[in-house]
Design an enzyme around this catalytic site. Structure first.
Site, mmCIF file in Angstrom:
data_model
loop_
_atom_site.group_PDB
_atom_site.id
_atom_site.type_symbol
_atom_site.label_atom_id
_atom_site.label_comp_id
_atom_site.label_asym_id
_atom_site.label_seq_id
_atom_site.Cartn_x
_atom_site.Cartn_y
_atom_site.Cartn_z
ATOM 1 N N LYS A 112 -27.558 44.536 50.314
ATOM 2 C CA LYS A 112 -27.502 44.017 51.924
ATOM 3 C C LYS A 112 -29.162 44.210 52.375
ATOM 4 C CE LYS A 112 -23.772 43.319 53.931
ATOM 5 N NZ LYS A 112 -22.523 43.837 54.150
ATOM 6 N N LYS A 202 -22.870 33.198 43.648
ATOM 7 C CA LYS A 202 -21.815 32.908 44.530
ATOM 8 C C LYS A 202 -22.375 31.943 45.378
ATOM 9 C CE LYS A 202 -19.849 36.172 46.163
ATOM 10 N NZ LYS A 202 -18.653 37.355 46.962
ATOM 11 N N LYS A 205 -22.152 31.339 52.633
ATOM 12 C CA LYS A 205 -22.225 30.341 53.513
ATOM 13 C C LYS A 205 -24.720 29.862 54.263
ATOM 14 C CE LYS A 205 -18.385 32.963 55.443
ATOM 15 N NZ LYS A 205 -18.213 34.291 55.882
#
Ligand code: AMP
Ligand code: TRP
Length: 333
Positions: A112, A202, A205
């Site tokens: 992150k 992956k 969004k």
């Protein structure tokens, strides 16, 4: 007693990966559990850059997605995390027993920090390595343990956060007295859906590669047409050599209920174009009832708010019980 809790950040509309990796399990578990709580974790969502102007709408988007996907307010509580302030209160309490060394070694944290640094978004500077990114899993532990939940359906990327939840719960029990149960992650194997453009990543969004549950049929068709495959011809499951086709086969199989072997046989001698077109129709068909239900819900926002408010009131009661127990043991009450 099985007590289920799970949550998703409102960082965009939900996609097929969220559905197959997480929500599908929620729907199954809410029928069996003694308690099921599903949250839109809006306080987690603000730990990375976001747009305050659209945030309320984004939260409601996820609420609608949950309900349309089958979260049943008769069986489950559906809450916005920030409407139950006990989450942050227990989160703070957990901060006082969590060594930083348990947090800064987590790969999700390191990932992150680098994502935020590289995102180049206008407001990303103010987010660089903020305390909240480090403390993110502490709040997650509070989300789960506040309701003494013991089963958490999530994708496999969340496994380490569940381990940490158990470490924090055990430390509390050891230092102050037995309050929290052991928590198990409920992870469904083979439900990792990859990006259509880059099958080594992956489905997510952000970016346009995800199939949102609310995408229009033509958008879905266009996205599958563009999906990355390989220079071969065969429709065969081989994650190493044919990661794109393998991902498409996984989606086809999970949505149609057909075995991958059977799909491979059905498409023997047929080309990628036909396979992708058919898959797009499988996805469009699968999503139709979801989308119909979502449109119904959109017409009646008052009803949706009512569901949320009822759930949140009930959740606050459950949460306060645990929090009182905790504060009593800590000399705070
Ligand atoms: P996120 O979208 O990262 O907030 O994740 C919400 C939930 O969906 C978590 O339980 C994730 O593990 C799961 N999830 C997210 N993306 C995928 C994916 N591509 N495949 C399977 N599960 C996913
Ligand atoms: N960290 C989770 C994710 O990124 C979201 C989350 C927050 C969560 N609190 C939770 C998941 C509690 C399960 C239980 O997907």
């Amino acid at each position: 007693m099985t007590k289920v809790f799970s949550g998703i950040r409102p960082s965009g509309k939900l996609h097929l990966g969220n559905y197959l990796g997480a929500i599908k399990n929620w729907i199954e578990l809410q029928n069996k559990a003694d308690q099921a709580i599903f949250a839109v974790v809006d306080l987690h969502g603000i730990t990375t850059p976001y747009d305050p102007k659209n945030y309320k709408e984004q939260v409601m988007d996820v609420v609608l997605d949950y309900l349309a996907a089958g979260v049943d307010p008769k069986k489950s509580l559906l809450i916005r995390q920030s409407k139950v302030p006990q989450h942050t209160e227990l989160g703070w309490i957990f901060n006082t027993i969590t060594p930083v060394s348990w947090l800064d070694r987590l790969p999700n944290y390191r990932e992150k920090v680098s994502q935020v640094e590289q995102s180049g978004e206008e407001n990303s500077k103010s987010y660089q390595n903020n305390l909240s990114i480090l403390a993110y899993p502490v709040l997650m532990a509070a989300d789960i343990l506040l309701y003494k939940s013991n089963l958490v359906p999530v994708g496999d990327d969340q496994k380490q956060h569940i381990d940490l939840t158990n470490e924090i719960g055990a430390r509390f029990n050891h230092v102050f007295g037995e309050v929290f149960p052991n928590v198990k992650a409920h992870i469904v194997q083979g439900a990792r859906i990859m990006s259509l453009q880059d099958p080594s990543k992956k489905m997510s969004k952000t970016g346009d590669e995800g199939i949102a549950l609310s995408d229009e049929p033509d958008v879905i068709r266009a996205k599958f047409k563009k999906a990355t495959t390989d220079s071969g011809k065969e429709i065969k499951f081989d994650e190493k050599e044919k990661s794109g086709i393998s991902n498409l086969l996984t989606i086809y199989s999970l949505l149609s209920g057909k075995d991958i072997k059977k799909i491979e046989a059905d498409y023997g001698g047929k080309g990628y174009v036909e396979f992708k077109n058919d898959l797009a129709e499988v996805v469009v068909e699968f999503l139709k009832p979801f989308q119909d239900k979502r449109r119904e819900l959109e017409k009646d926002p008052k009803h949706v708010i009512q569901i949320l408010e009822r759930s949140e009131e009930e959740a606050r009661k459950l949460a306060q019980k645990t929090l009182d127990e905790v504060k009593q043991l800590m000399g705070l009450l």
